[in-house]
Design an enzyme around this catalytic site. Structure first.
Site, PDB file in Angstrom:
ATOM      1  N   HIS A 179      98.981  37.338  21.865  1.00  0.00           N
ATOM      2  CA  HIS A 179      98.271  37.279  23.155  1.00  0.00           C
ATOM      3  C   HIS A 179      98.765  38.340  24.112  1.00  0.00           C
ATOM      4  CE1 HIS A 179     101.713  34.419  23.822  1.00  0.00           C
ATOM      5  NE2 HIS A 179     101.760  34.999  25.015  1.00  0.00           N
ATOM      6  N   HIS A 211     103.182  40.331  29.999  1.00  0.00           N
ATOM      7  CA  HIS A 211     103.839  40.621  28.719  1.00  0.00           C
ATOM      8  C   HIS A 211     102.835  40.659  27.582  1.00  0.00           C
ATOM      9  CE1 HIS A 211     104.068  36.082  28.752  1.00  0.00           C
ATOM     10  NE2 HIS A 211     103.795  36.220  27.469  1.00  0.00           N
ATOM     11  N   GLU A 248     107.211  39.555  24.095  1.00  0.00           N
ATOM     12  CA  GLU A 248     107.502  38.226  23.576  1.00  0.00           C
ATOM     13  C   GLU A 248     107.291  38.271  22.065  1.00  0.00           C
ATOM     14  OE1 GLU A 248     104.728  35.180  24.869  1.00  0.00           O
ATOM     15  OE2 GLU A 248     106.122  33.566  24.359  1.00  0.00           O
TER      16      GLU A 248
HETATM   17 CO    CO Z   1     103.349  34.538  26.233  1.00  0.00          CO
END
Ligand code: CO
Length: 133
Positions: A7, A78, A129
């Site tokens: 994502h 992020h 991440e």
């Molecule tokens: Co995230």
């Protein structure tokens, strides 16, 4: 090492702004979910090849407060990449000098899977991440 883009996370002051993805861009958006363990509320937008994660601060100590002070209109917070083995990924990255945020141990993320964050200065100015797929 890295696999799919899981994502892209976008921080906003008001998560109701996620409606633009439904009303203007024609995407499917989830209901808002409070994630008190992470200090955010989330809305997920599912696209054919990845997801967009809208983040709104939850509580005074939210980890995205500082970001929103610098980016009052919101912005990309992020990118999340999938890895098959998060511990092996961490050990490889640390051996190459990358900085893992927090105590260096994976936490359970917003999708119920182990995640960790990597310092933006080591990755072209982008907070990264990693999520175990
Ligand atoms: Co995230």
């Amino acid at each position: 090492m890295i696999g799919r883009l899981n994502h892209v996370a976008i921080a906003v002051r008001d998560i109701a702004k996620a409606a633009v993805y439904r009303d203007t861009l024609g995407a499917e958006i989830s209901a808002k979910v409070a994630q008190p363990d992470h200090g955010v509320s989330t809305v997920f937008i599912t696209l054919p090849n990845t997801k967009i994660e809208l983040l709104e601060p939850l509580g005074a100590g939210s980890p995205i407060n500082k970001f929103l002070e610098k980016n009052p209109d919101g912005g990309i917070h992020h990118l999340c990449y999938e890895v098959s083995d998060i511990i092996a990924a961490r050990d490889t990255l640390k051996a190459q000098g990358a900085r893992v945020l927090g105590d260096g141990e994976p936490r359970i993320g917003a999708h119920g899977k182990p995640v960790m964050f990597l310092h933006p200065k080591d990755f072209c100015g982008t907070l990264v991440e990693l999520e175990q797929a």
